[in-house]
Design a protein around this motif. Structure first.
Motif, short mmCIF file in Angstrom:
data_model
loop_
_atom_site.label_atom_id
_atom_site.label_comp_id
_atom_site.label_asym_id
_atom_site.label_seq_id
_atom_site.Cartn_x
_atom_site.Cartn_y
_atom_site.Cartn_z
N THR A 93 0.80 -1.23 0.00
CA THR A 93 0.00 0.00 0.00
C THR A 93 0.84 1.28 0.00
N PRO A 94 1.85 1.43 0.87
CA PRO A 94 2.63 2.68 0.84
C PRO A 94 3.30 2.91 -0.52
N LEU A 95 3.80 1.87 -1.15
CA LEU A 95 4.44 2.00 -2.45
C LEU A 95 3.44 2.47 -3.51
N LEU A 96 2.27 1.89 -3.52
CA LEU A 96 1.26 2.28 -4.49
C LEU A 96 0.71 3.68 -4.20
N GLN A 97 0.66 4.05 -2.94
CA GLN A 97 0.26 5.41 -2.58
C GLN A 97 1.24 6.42 -3.16
N GLU A 98 2.51 6.13 -3.07
CA GLU A 98 3.52 7.05 -3.61
C GLU A 98 3.43 7.10 -5.13
N LEU A 99 3.24 5.94 -5.78
CA LEU A 99 3.08 5.91 -7.23
C LEU A 99 1.89 6.77 -7.65
N SER A 100 0.76 6.60 -6.98
CA SER A 100 -0.45 7.37 -7.31
C SER A 100 -0.22 8.86 -7.10
N ARG A 101 0.42 9.21 -6.00
CA ARG A 101 0.63 10.62 -5.68
C ARG A 101 1.49 11.29 -6.73
N VAL A 102 2.59 10.65 -7.10
CA VAL A 102 3.50 11.25 -8.07
C VAL A 102 2.82 11.41 -9.43
N ILE A 103 2.13 10.37 -9.87
CA ILE A 103 1.44 10.46 -11.16
C ILE A 103 0.36 11.53 -11.12
N ARG A 104 -0.41 11.56 -10.06
CA ARG A 104 -1.51 12.51 -9.95
C ARG A 104 -1.01 13.95 -9.88
N ASP A 105 0.08 14.18 -9.16
CA ASP A 105 0.58 15.54 -8.95
C ASP A 105 1.39 16.06 -10.13
N VAL A 106 2.08 15.17 -10.83
CA VAL A 106 3.01 15.60 -11.86
C VAL A 106 2.46 15.40 -13.26
N SER A 107 1.77 14.29 -13.48
CA SER A 107 1.23 14.01 -14.80
C SER A 107 -0.01 14.84 -15.05
N ASN A 108 -0.55 14.75 -16.29
CA ASN A 108 -1.74 15.54 -16.62
C ASN A 108 -2.59 14.77 -17.64
N GLY A 109 -3.65 15.42 -18.11
CA GLY A 109 -4.59 14.77 -19.00
C GLY A 109 -4.04 14.38 -20.34
N ALA A 110 -2.83 14.83 -20.68
CA ALA A 110 -2.21 14.46 -21.95
C ALA A 110 -1.47 13.13 -21.86
N HIS A 111 -1.51 12.49 -20.68
CA HIS A 111 -0.76 11.26 -20.45
C HIS A 111 -1.69 10.08 -20.22
N MET A 112 -1.39 8.97 -20.88
CA MET A 112 -2.11 7.71 -20.71
C MET A 112 -1.32 6.82 -19.76
N ILE A 113 -2.03 6.12 -18.86
CA ILE A 113 -1.37 5.20 -17.94
C ILE A 113 -1.83 3.79 -18.26
N GLU A 114 -0.89 2.97 -18.70
CA GLU A 114 -1.20 1.57 -19.02
C GLU A 114 -0.52 0.65 -18.02
N VAL A 115 -1.29 -0.29 -17.49
CA VAL A 115 -0.75 -1.27 -16.53
C VAL A 115 -0.73 -2.64 -17.20
N GLU A 116 0.45 -3.27 -17.22
CA GLU A 116 0.62 -4.58 -17.84
C GLU A 116 0.90 -5.63 -16.77
N GLY A 117 0.19 -6.74 -16.84
CA GLY A 117 0.46 -7.88 -15.98
C GLY A 117 1.19 -8.96 -16.76
N HIS A 118 2.27 -9.51 -16.17
CA HIS A 118 3.06 -10.56 -16.83
C HIS A 118 3.29 -11.71 -15.84
N THR A 119 3.32 -12.91 -16.36
CA THR A 119 3.58 -14.09 -15.53
C THR A 119 4.76 -14.86 -16.12
N ASP A 120 5.17 -15.92 -15.42
CA ASP A 120 6.17 -16.82 -15.98
C ASP A 120 5.46 -17.87 -16.84
N ASP A 121 6.23 -18.87 -17.28
CA ASP A 121 5.65 -19.88 -18.20
C ASP A 121 5.10 -21.10 -17.47
N LEU A 122 5.09 -21.07 -16.15
CA LEU A 122 4.52 -22.18 -15.40
C LEU A 122 2.99 -22.07 -15.45
#
Length: 224
Positions: A124-153
């Protein structure tokens, strides 16, 4: 008797452009004026795109100053790098600038337990910091894409029939967190890639370490 009075005109002294100490200013100012006129013309006949305008401003600033200008992406990187260093998370989080924007890569252990898409409480603290920085610094001209990756098992249970569902659920979990943190839904995108996009720079590692590296979540901030 009429007297004609002649008024001698005041002669203005023409600037001497032959003066070697200032003649370069004329050439420089002419070039800047032409550049501004050119870009005004381009913008007037094209659709306005805030991301492209931002990129153009940064490019001009870099050319004129010969230094890399501060951008939303460099500010995001600086903020997250400081947090990662302060909390000793260098082995779990990496932040990379590229021509398109910035990528923040989280090792799976930083966010999830094995085979789970439920965020770990300690993330939670790590994601809070990620959200804060993106929210405070980024703007509506920026797209945020989240990718999930796994191994081959392979995985197969009632909740996740395959790694596709697991990777998509993990990406969606981060998107929901960012949304709840105040980031506009129009800027968010979740993608699950399972094991279809392994990292390319880990071929020399033992198989176990390759699988650990491939289990990751990547948050990218890009211009539209």
């Amino acid at each position: 008797m009429t007297h004609t009075v002649r008024t001698r005109g005041i002669r203005r002294r023409r600037p001497n452009y032959d003066d070697s100490s200032s003649s370069w200013l004329v050439t420089y100012s002419d070039a800047i004026t032409l550049l501004l006129a050119f870009f005004v013309m381009i913008l007037s006949v094209s659709d306005l795109n805030q991301g492209k305008i931002e990129s153009l401003k940064e490019g001009l600033a870099e050319v004129i100053s010969s230094e890399r200008p501060s951008t939303p992406f460099t500010d995001i990187k600086q903020g997250l790098d400081d947090y990662v260093e302060q909390h000793g998370l260098q082995n779990q989080v990496s932040v990379t600038l590229d021509p398109k924007g910035i990528s923040v890569e989280f090792a799976n252990v930083a966010l999830y337990d094995s085979g789970s898409a439920d965020l770990k409480p300690e993330s939670t603290p790590l994601l809070q910091e990620l959200s804060r920085v993106i929210r405070d610094v980024s703007n509506g001209a920026h797209m945020i894409e989240v990718e999930g990756h796994t191994d081959d098992l392979p995985i197969h249970n009632e909740k996740f029939p395959s790694n596709w569902e697991l990777s998509a659920a993990r990406a969606t979990g981060i998107v929901k967190y960012l949304l709840d943190s105040g980031i506009e839904k129009e800027r968010l995108k979740a993608s699950g890639y399972a094991d279809s996009r392994p990292k390319e720079d880990i071929a020399e590692l033992p198989l176990k370490e390759q699988r650990e590296a491939n289990r990751r979540v990547v948050v990218s901030v890009r211009r539209y």
